[in-house]
Scaffold this active site. Structure first.
Site, PDB file in Angstrom:
ATOM      1  N   ARG A  51       0.791  -1.223   0.000  1.00  0.00           N
ATOM      2  CA  ARG A  51       0.000   0.000   0.000  1.00  0.00           C
ATOM      3  C   ARG A  51       0.821   1.270   0.000  1.00  0.00           C
ATOM      4  O   ARG A  51       0.568   2.189  -0.759  1.00  0.00           O
ATOM      5  CB  ARG A  51      -0.896   0.095   1.258  1.00  0.00           C
ATOM      6  CG  ARG A  51      -2.244  -0.500   1.121  1.00  0.00           C
ATOM      7  CD  ARG A  51      -2.645  -1.043   2.467  1.00  0.00           C
ATOM      8  NE  ARG A  51      -1.689  -2.058   2.829  1.00  0.00           N
ATOM      9  CZ  ARG A  51      -1.801  -3.328   2.433  1.00  0.00           C
ATOM     10  NH1 ARG A  51      -2.821  -3.725   1.773  1.00  0.00           N
ATOM     11  NH2 ARG A  51      -0.874  -4.213   2.736  1.00  0.00           N
ATOM     12  N   THR A  52       1.769   1.345   0.922  1.00  0.00           N
ATOM     13  CA  THR A  52       2.423   2.635   1.105  1.00  0.00           C
ATOM     14  C   THR A  52       3.186   3.019  -0.161  1.00  0.00           C
ATOM     15  O   THR A  52       3.031   4.124  -0.678  1.00  0.00           O
ATOM     16  CB  THR A  52       3.346   2.601   2.339  1.00  0.00           C
ATOM     17  OG1 THR A  52       2.567   2.159   3.448  1.00  0.00           O
ATOM     18  CG2 THR A  52       3.903   3.973   2.640  1.00  0.00           C
ATOM     19  N   LYS A  80      25.670  -3.036  -1.056  1.00  0.00           N
ATOM     20  CA  LYS A  80      27.138  -2.934  -1.165  1.00  0.00           C
ATOM     21  C   LYS A  80      27.718  -2.199   0.032  1.00  0.00           C
ATOM     22  O   LYS A  80      28.921  -1.962   0.107  1.00  0.00           O
ATOM     23  CB  LYS A  80      27.518  -2.165  -2.433  1.00  0.00           C
ATOM     24  CG  LYS A  80      26.998  -2.764  -3.712  1.00  0.00           C
ATOM     25  CD  LYS A  80      27.435  -1.874  -4.886  1.00  0.00           C
ATOM     26  CE  LYS A  80      26.766  -2.298  -6.171  1.00  0.00           C
ATOM     27  NZ  LYS A  80      26.946  -1.256  -7.210  1.00  0.00           N
ATOM     28  N   ARG A 101      11.108   4.101   3.249  1.00  0.00           N
ATOM     29  CA  ARG A 101      10.777   3.125   4.299  1.00  0.00           C
ATOM     30  C   ARG A 101      12.043   2.372   4.634  1.00  0.00           C
ATOM     31  O   ARG A 101      12.801   1.967   3.734  1.00  0.00           O
ATOM     32  CB  ARG A 101       9.701   2.162   3.809  1.00  0.00           C
ATOM     33  CG  ARG A 101       9.557   0.963   4.746  1.00  0.00           C
ATOM     34  CD  ARG A 101       8.329   0.162   4.466  1.00  0.00           C
ATOM     35  NE  ARG A 101       7.126   0.909   4.828  1.00  0.00           N
ATOM     36  CZ  ARG A 101       5.913   0.370   4.841  1.00  0.00           C
ATOM     37  NH1 ARG A 101       5.741  -0.893   4.514  1.00  0.00           N
ATOM     38  NH2 ARG A 101       4.856   1.089   5.180  1.00  0.00           N
ATOM     39  N   HIS A 129       4.994   6.093  11.523  1.00  0.00           N
ATOM     40  CA  HIS A 129       4.477   5.940  10.163  1.00  0.00           C
ATOM     41  C   HIS A 129       3.494   7.083   9.910  1.00  0.00           C
ATOM     42  O   HIS A 129       2.281   6.879   9.833  1.00  0.00           O
ATOM     43  CB  HIS A 129       3.777   4.584  10.036  1.00  0.00           C
ATOM     44  CG  HIS A 129       3.496   4.142   8.641  1.00  0.00           C
ATOM     45  ND1 HIS A 129       3.553   4.986   7.546  1.00  0.00           N
ATOM     46  CD2 HIS A 129       3.141   2.920   8.158  1.00  0.00           C
ATOM     47  CE1 HIS A 129       3.242   4.295   6.454  1.00  0.00           C
ATOM     48  NE2 HIS A 129       2.991   3.052   6.795  1.00  0.00           N
TER      49      HIS A 129
HETATM   50  C1  NCD Z   1       1.619  -0.891   8.181  1.00  0.00           C
HETATM   51  C2  NCD Z   1       3.117  -0.717   8.312  1.00  0.00           C
HETATM   52  O1  NCD Z   1       3.859  -0.933   7.358  1.00  0.00           O
HETATM   53  O2  NCD Z   1       3.505  -0.318   9.391  1.00  0.00           O
HETATM   54  N1  NCD Z   1       1.225  -1.069   6.864  1.00  0.00           N
HETATM   55  C3  NCD Z   1       0.978   0.029   6.100  1.00  0.00           C
HETATM   56  O3  NCD Z   1       1.851   0.797   5.789  1.00  0.00           O
HETATM   57  N2  NCD Z   1      -0.289   0.258   5.740  1.00  0.00           N
HETATM   58  C4  NCD Z   1       1.065  -1.900   9.091  1.00  0.00           C
HETATM   59  C5  NCD Z   1       1.636  -3.279   9.096  1.00  0.00           C
HETATM   60  O4  NCD Z   1       2.578  -3.588   8.372  1.00  0.00           O
HETATM   61  O5  NCD Z   1       1.100  -4.081   9.862  1.00  0.00           O
END
Ligand code: NCD
Length: 304
Positions: A51-52, A80, A101, A129
């Site tokens: 999703r993100t 590397k 991320r 997040h």
């Molecule tokens: C979440 C995350 O990555 O923290 N997912 C997301 O970005 N929607 C929640 C999860 O991974 O459980």
């Protein structure tokens, strides 16, 4: 130049503005279709995501911009031994904004200190997040019509669930929020969240093991997945992963206008039978995430 590393980097007024912009994008998407023409978003994902990453990419495309990046650490020079600081300086030569991320807490902060373009934290370890929080706030606002005066239950992995940490931090700015923290003993909310956010801001909260007992009081229920990838020990994960499973039976005692949220991915913690209940909002939440990320990208790129 602004980055978004922690949800507290945004004032309540700015969050309101982002929500307003997202609502306007939902109503008038064509107005925004060229806003980021010629701009490039780099998605630097050192950890899995569906999703993100895809919502950031869809958001940039829907603004008329372009996207470059990688979706796993192995396909980048991190494999590397390149540092996050160097990667961010390098990517600043190619893109206008970064969404990152990373499994290490603080990595996006380091990136923002070394990049010459805005950096968005798209999830750092078990820490924060903030863009999921923006999606959550937009969803609560659209479903309940308000961001104050409600009772919210957080259920599941409150220890490692970074979406929980960021949303609690954001909610501490709104009036008359009651928080019920529902988790097994091993996965309770970290002390720093309790002390530095809940107690410091005088937020009313209780901790319990029982989802059933909390249910009748809730206006919003925020379910979460047990974060297996952050466990040290597989046996503990297996023992705890099915601590809570929301099903139609448990919803019998819930309010008629409860809003059920989940950042997704879901494993077992919400039975698929709940998906057809009108209180289930987690797929709407996914869509809202794209619109609020569009609003955020425009804000950080200072697009009018
Ligand atoms: C979440 C995350 O990555 O923290 N997912 C997301 O970005 N929607 C929640 C999860 O991974 O459980």
């Amino acid at each position: 130049m602004r980055s978004l590393i922690d949800i507290k980097d945004l004032s309540l007024e700015e969050i309101d503005e982002l929500i307003e912009t997202a609502n306007d994008i939902i109503e008038n998407p064509e107005k925004y279709s060229q806003k980021c023409k010629g701009k490039k978003l780099a998605t630097l994902f050192f950890e899995p995501s569906t999703r993100t990453r895809l919502s950031f990419e869809a958001a940039m495309y829907e603004l008329g911009g372009n996207v470059l990046g990688f979706s796993e650490a192995n396909s980048s020079s991190a494999s590397k031994g390149e540092s996050v600081a160097d990667t961010s300086r390098v990517v600043s030569c190619y893109a206008d904004i970064i969404a990152m991320r990373h499994p290490k807490e603080g990595a996006p902060l380091v990136a923002s200190q070394n990049a010459s373009i805005p950096v968005i934290n798209a999830g750092d370890g078990g820490h924060n997040h903030p863009t999921q929080t923006l999606a959550d706030l937009l969803t609560i606002k659209r479903e309940k019509g308000r961001l104050d005066n409600f009772c919210i239950g957080f259920c599941g992995d409150l220890k490692f669930g970074r979406t929980v940490h960021s949303l609690i931090s954001a909610l501490s700015g709104y009036k008359n929020i009651k928080i019920i923290l529902i988790s097994p003993n091993e996965l309770v909310i970290p002390d720093y969240i309790k002390e530095e956010i809940l107690i410091k801001n005088n937020i009313e909260f209780v901790e319990t093991r029982s989802l059933e007992e909390a249910m009748p009081e809730l206006d919003v229920l925020y379910m979460t997945r047990v974060q297996g990838e952050r466990f040290f020990n597989e046996a503990d994960y297996i023992r705890l992963r099915d601590s809570y499973i929301l099903d139609l039976h448990k919803l019998e005692n819930a309010k008629k206008d409860l809003a059920i949220l989940h950042p997704l991915p879901r494993v077992n913690e919400i039975s698929v039978a709940v998906d057809d209940d009108k209180r289930a909002c987690y797929f709407k939440q996914v869509l809202n995430g794209k619109f609020i990320r569009m609003a955020l990208i425009m804000k950080l790129l200072e697009v009018k």
